[in-house]
Design an enzyme around this catalytic site. Structure first.
Site, PDB file in Angstrom:
ATOM      1  N   GLU A  88      -2.023  -0.554  -5.954  1.00 14.90           N
ATOM      2  CA  GLU A  88      -1.712  -0.503  -4.524  1.00 14.90           C
ATOM      3  C   GLU A  88      -2.198  -1.720  -3.748  1.00 14.90           C
ATOM      4  O   GLU A  88      -1.776  -1.943  -2.615  1.00 14.90           O
ATOM      5  CB  GLU A  88      -2.214   0.798  -3.883  1.00 14.90           C
ATOM      6  CG  GLU A  88      -3.697   1.072  -4.002  1.00 14.90           C
ATOM      7  CD  GLU A  88      -4.025   1.970  -5.187  1.00 14.90           C
ATOM      8  OE1 GLU A  88      -3.375   1.826  -6.238  1.00 14.90           O
ATOM      9  OE2 GLU A  88      -4.945   2.804  -5.054  1.00 14.90           O
ATOM     10  N   ASN A  89      -3.098  -2.510  -4.355  1.00 13.08           N
ATOM     11  CA  ASN A  89      -3.498  -3.744  -3.685  1.00 13.08           C
ATOM     12  C   ASN A  89      -2.489  -4.871  -3.902  1.00 13.08           C
ATOM     13  O   ASN A  89      -2.810  -6.039  -3.710  1.00 13.08           O
ATOM     14  CB  ASN A  89      -4.915  -4.166  -4.088  1.00 13.08           C
ATOM     15  CG  ASN A  89      -5.112  -4.251  -5.582  1.00 13.08           C
ATOM     16  OD1 ASN A  89      -4.644  -3.385  -6.322  1.00 13.08           O
ATOM     17  ND2 ASN A  89      -5.762  -5.288  -6.033  1.00 13.08           N
TER      18      ASN A  89
END
Lengths: 230, 226
Positions: B63-64
């Site tokens: 998700e980063n």
């Protein structure tokens, strides 16, 4: 002045940040964290700040150092608690710091909305959880949504890899994270970059943050060569 | 849209003990269809990556801001600009793509991810998830991407031990910890059994070192079989 400006010192980069400002700070852990700008902000002395960032500082440097210096009133973040977030933990537990926990995607989207002129948006994240309590809800096509408002910054401090004189930015790998969104969401965006290149040297197709969003650029490689020269 | 279960009847594996962490990770990996886009949560779910074959065509999302994440970085591969959501240095695979956080969560919330694997404190038979906060008064709340992941992926698999250290079940009639998401989990992979959960309640797919009768005795929920 709307055109990006390449500054020559960290002090010039953070000049004018007022007490009470909301400052968006890029980075995911240390990746993309604008450490030089944060150090300059500590030196500059602005206080009573609201900091918007994914985390609330690691170890004793960067954001943690700003918190330790007592300059922050409130932190808006998704994940304050980490194995090395002892500075935040201590201040929070002693009641010296206000905390608003926001789901990570909402944090990003609320800043995106601010930068894109969206008044508010209905989001499915957090429905039925404590983080949705007290918020307006609506059912659209059978699915429940929570109304979320934009997060605007007075300033954004972000890290990037490369800038050109137009203020166009390119990032590197997962250090990109919140940088492009924060750049759009603040009145004044200040970027520290590892290098600057000449006009036309960034492929226009590869620009991630167009210069319209960027106000001040601090070139870390130029700083390093100044230090060597002196 | 949930992934269909291959088994046609509930199987009790009584000739063995509970699954080890590694076996549990392998079981989750077995059930992820080839070519899926998958997000593996922080902690134990990360172990699932070790059991995904190179020819599976599975693409990992972090998700980063990355698709095409490779294994953990070793020695000189470590690059502070390249980490996973747990901030562990990782590598990139050919065909990887980077993007910013708003895009990363848009692809999650927008239903483009096929499977997400998360840890949990508790899951209810109806598929409610509690995995971000114990509710203890001195605990510092930290949600990260858990709520976004819980409601975003097409299928949310939970991976956990079936019982807490004090012996109490973690698959419950109703979560007592603060919720992460409502009716969002489709499967619960535990060391003792694999369950399907949702609006129709909990269905046992397989057990490991425990009979249906024993499971029924230890859990406070109604159990269905295939």
């Amino acid at each position: 002045m709307s055109r990006a400006h390449i500054v020559t010192s960290p002090a010039e980069a953070v000049a004018g940040i007022e007490d009470g400002s909301t400052v968006l700070v890029g980075g995911f852990g240390m990746a993309g964290m604008p450490v030089t700008l944060i150090d300059a902000l500590i030196e500059q002395g602005a206080s009573d700040l609201t900091i918007v960032s994914n985390n609330a500082g690691n170890g004793d440097t960067g954001l943690a150092a700003l918190l330790a210096a007592g300059r922050v009133r409130k932190v808006i973040c998704s994940f304050p608690r980490q194995h090395d977030s002892y500075v935040f933990d201590g201040l929070y537990r002693s009641g010296k710091l206000e905390l608003e926990v926001v789901p990570q995607g909402n944090l990003a989207e609320r800043m995106r909305a601010a930068g894109a002129g969206i008044g508010a948006f209905y989001c499915p994240t957090g429905v039925g959880t404590p983080l949705a309590e007290g918020k307006e809800q609506r059912t659209i096509d059978g699915r429940d949504y929570v109304l979320e408002y934009p997060i605007r910054g007075d300033y954004a401090l972000i890290g990037a890899q490369t800038a050109d004189p137009m203020g166009n930015l390119v990032y590197r790998k997962t250090a990109r994270n919140f940088g492009p969104v924060m750049a759009t969401a603040a009145r004044t965006t200040i970027a520290e970059v590892r290098e600057t290149v000449g006009l036309g040297e960034i492929d226009p197709e590869a620009v991630v943050t167009p210069g319209i969003y960027v106000d001040r650029i601090l070139d870390l490689s130029a700083l390093a060569s100044q230090e060597v020269a002196s | 849209m949930s992934i269909a279960v291959a088994a046609t009847q509930t199987i009790e594996h009584l000739d063995r003990g509970p699954l080890s962490k590694d076996e549990l990770a392998a079981l989750v990996a077995r059930d992820i269809p080839q070519g899926s886009y998958v997000n593996l949560g922080i902690g134990q779910p990360t172990m699932v990556a070790d059991h995904l074959g190179a020819d599976s065509g599975i693409v990992l999302h972090t998700e980063n801001g990355m698709l095409g994440m490779g294994r953990a970085a070793r020695d000189e591969e470590v690059d502070p600009d390249l980490t996973n959501a747990g901030k562990i240095p990782v590598t990139e695979l050919p065909g990887a793509a980077y993007f910013h956080h708003a895009d990363s969560f848009a692809m999650m919330r927008g239903g483009h991810l096929d499977v997400c694997v998360l840890g949990a404190f508790q899951v209810s038979a109806a598929g409610d998830l509690a995995n971000w906060h114990t509710g203890a008064p001195d605990a510092i709340p930290a949600v990260g991407g858990a709520m976004d992941l819980a409601i975003g992926a097409k299928d949310v698999f939970v991976m956990m031990t079936l019982f807490a250290k004090d012996g109490s079940p973690k698959l419950v009639p109703r979560c007592t910890y603060p919720l992460t998401g409502v009716d969002c989990v489709s499967r619960v992979y535990t060391d003792r059994a694999l369950f399907l959960v949702g609006t129709e309640g909990a269905t046992v797919v397989e057990t490991f070192g425990m009979s249906m009768e024993e499971l029924d005795e230890r859990l406070d929920i109604e159990l269905h079989t295939l």
